[in-house]
Write a protein that holds these residues in place. Structure first.
Motif, PDB file in Angstrom:
ATOM      1  N   GLY A  98       0.767  -1.237   0.000  1.00 43.23           N
ATOM      2  CA  GLY A  98       0.000   0.000   0.000  1.00 43.23           C
ATOM      3  C   GLY A  98       0.794   1.281   0.000  1.00 43.23           C
ATOM      4  N   GLY A  99       2.107   1.228   0.142  1.00 44.77           N
ATOM      5  CA  GLY A  99       2.884   2.453   0.089  1.00 44.77           C
ATOM      6  C   GLY A  99       3.134   2.871  -1.352  1.00 44.77           C
ATOM      7  N   ASN A 100       3.840   3.977  -1.537  1.00 47.30           N
ATOM      8  CA  ASN A 100       4.110   4.422  -2.900  1.00 47.30           C
ATOM      9  C   ASN A 100       5.464   3.950  -3.412  1.00 47.30           C
ATOM     10  OD1 ASN A 100       5.806   5.976  -1.413  1.00 47.30           O
ATOM     11  ND2 ASN A 100       5.049   7.946  -2.108  1.00 47.30           N
ATOM     12  N   GLN A 101       6.093   3.038  -2.669  1.00 44.90           N
ATOM     13  CA  GLN A 101       7.364   2.495  -3.117  1.00 44.90           C
ATOM     14  C   GLN A 101       7.135   1.419  -4.176  1.00 44.90           C
ATOM     15  OE1 GLN A 101      10.395   3.730  -2.066  1.00 44.90           O
ATOM     16  NE2 GLN A 101       8.977   5.238  -1.236  1.00 44.90           N
ATOM     17  N   PRO A 102       8.003   1.356  -5.192  1.00 47.77           N
ATOM     18  CA  PRO A 102       7.778   0.398  -6.279  1.00 47.77           C
ATOM     19  C   PRO A 102       8.078  -1.035  -5.854  1.00 47.77           C
ATOM     20  CG  PRO A 102       9.868   1.502  -6.586  1.00 47.77           C
ATOM     21  CD  PRO A 102       9.199   2.180  -5.411  1.00 47.77           C
ATOM     22  N   GLN A 103       7.571  -1.957  -6.633  1.00 48.89           N
ATOM     23  CA  GLN A 103       7.955  -3.357  -6.481  1.00 48.89           C
ATOM     24  C   GLN A 103       9.260  -3.591  -7.242  1.00 48.89           C
ATOM     25  OE1 GLN A 103       4.666  -5.956  -7.525  1.00 48.89           O
ATOM     26  NE2 GLN A 103       3.224  -4.706  -6.357  1.00 48.89           N
TER      27      GLN A 103
END
Lengths: 114, 110
Positions: A98-103
């Motif tokens: 749910g964060g805005n960090q990429p996979q």
């Protein structure tokens, strides 16, 4: 080097075999994912784990069985696969759900079913 | 249901500019990612947009219009190494599930 390592890179197996795919991430992430990528098709999300608990199972056949023993390791156990299961299987991790960090993705395991 | 549309293939010459469009119709929306994937390699993160507008990062820029369900990735000063598949991936719910498009294969010619 993405920080996500998948083994083996290539796997050929018969329909009656049992094998496992392994994924290890060195990024200190808490979420891990399995995707299937078939030729000319979008990545399909298979399983999601957050802090070693399964969050989602996207109607994946039971011949695919995931395991997440700790937040750094993810396995996909394969049993009695079908020819249509031949594909590239990608593992990914992210800091949190749910964060805005990429996979971050591994290079994948190219699976061929005979 | 979920629907993500992007062109299958685009060809451009070295030094040129290419714009890859992506339209999406999803049941939820919480930002959009672009990834680059070279053949036989892992997808790698390029950009993330959650607000309307343009995000610039070196030779690559990404634009988002939430009201239109539209994004584009702009590749400037194309180089041969930019030949790859570019994946559009809107995030469709609060826990971060990504829905991927089929990818746009960009071919850069000399």
């Amino acid at each position: 080097e993405t920080g996500v390592t998948q083994t083996p890179r290539h796997l050929v197996m018969g329909m009656t075999n049992k094998k496992s795919l392994k994924c290890e991430q060195h990024l200190g992430h808490n979420a891990m994912y399995w995707y299937k990528q078939s030729a000319k098709k979008p990545l399909e999300l298979m399983f999601v784990y957050s802090l070693e608990e399964r969050v989602e199972n996207n109607s994946v056949p039971s011949r695919f069985s995931p395991e997440c023993p700790n937040s750094s390791h993810l396995f996909l156990h394969l049993h009695t696969l079908q020819p249509e299961d031949s594909a590239l299987y990608l593992c990914a991790s992210s800091q949190e759900l749910g964060g805005n960090q990429p996979q971050h993705f591994g290079d994948g395991t190219r699976l061929s079913i005979l | 249901g979920q629907n993500i549309d992007q062109p299958t293939e685009m060809t451009a010459t070295e030094g040129a500019i290419v714009q890859i469009n992506c339209t999406y119709q999803t049941s939820g929306f919480n930002g959009l990612f672009w990834y680059q994937q070279h053949a036989g390699e892992a997808p790698t993160f390029l950009s993330y947009n959650v607000l309307d507008g343009l995000e610039e990062k070196g030779r690559f820029s990404s634009f988002l219009s939430r009201s239109k369900g539209y994004s584009y990735l702009l590749l400037k000063e194309l180089q041969m190494k930019d030949s790859a598949s570019y994946l559009c991936a809107p995030r469709t719910d609060s826990w971060g599930k990504l829905q991927f498009g089929a990818g746009t294969q960009v071919v850069v010619t000399p």
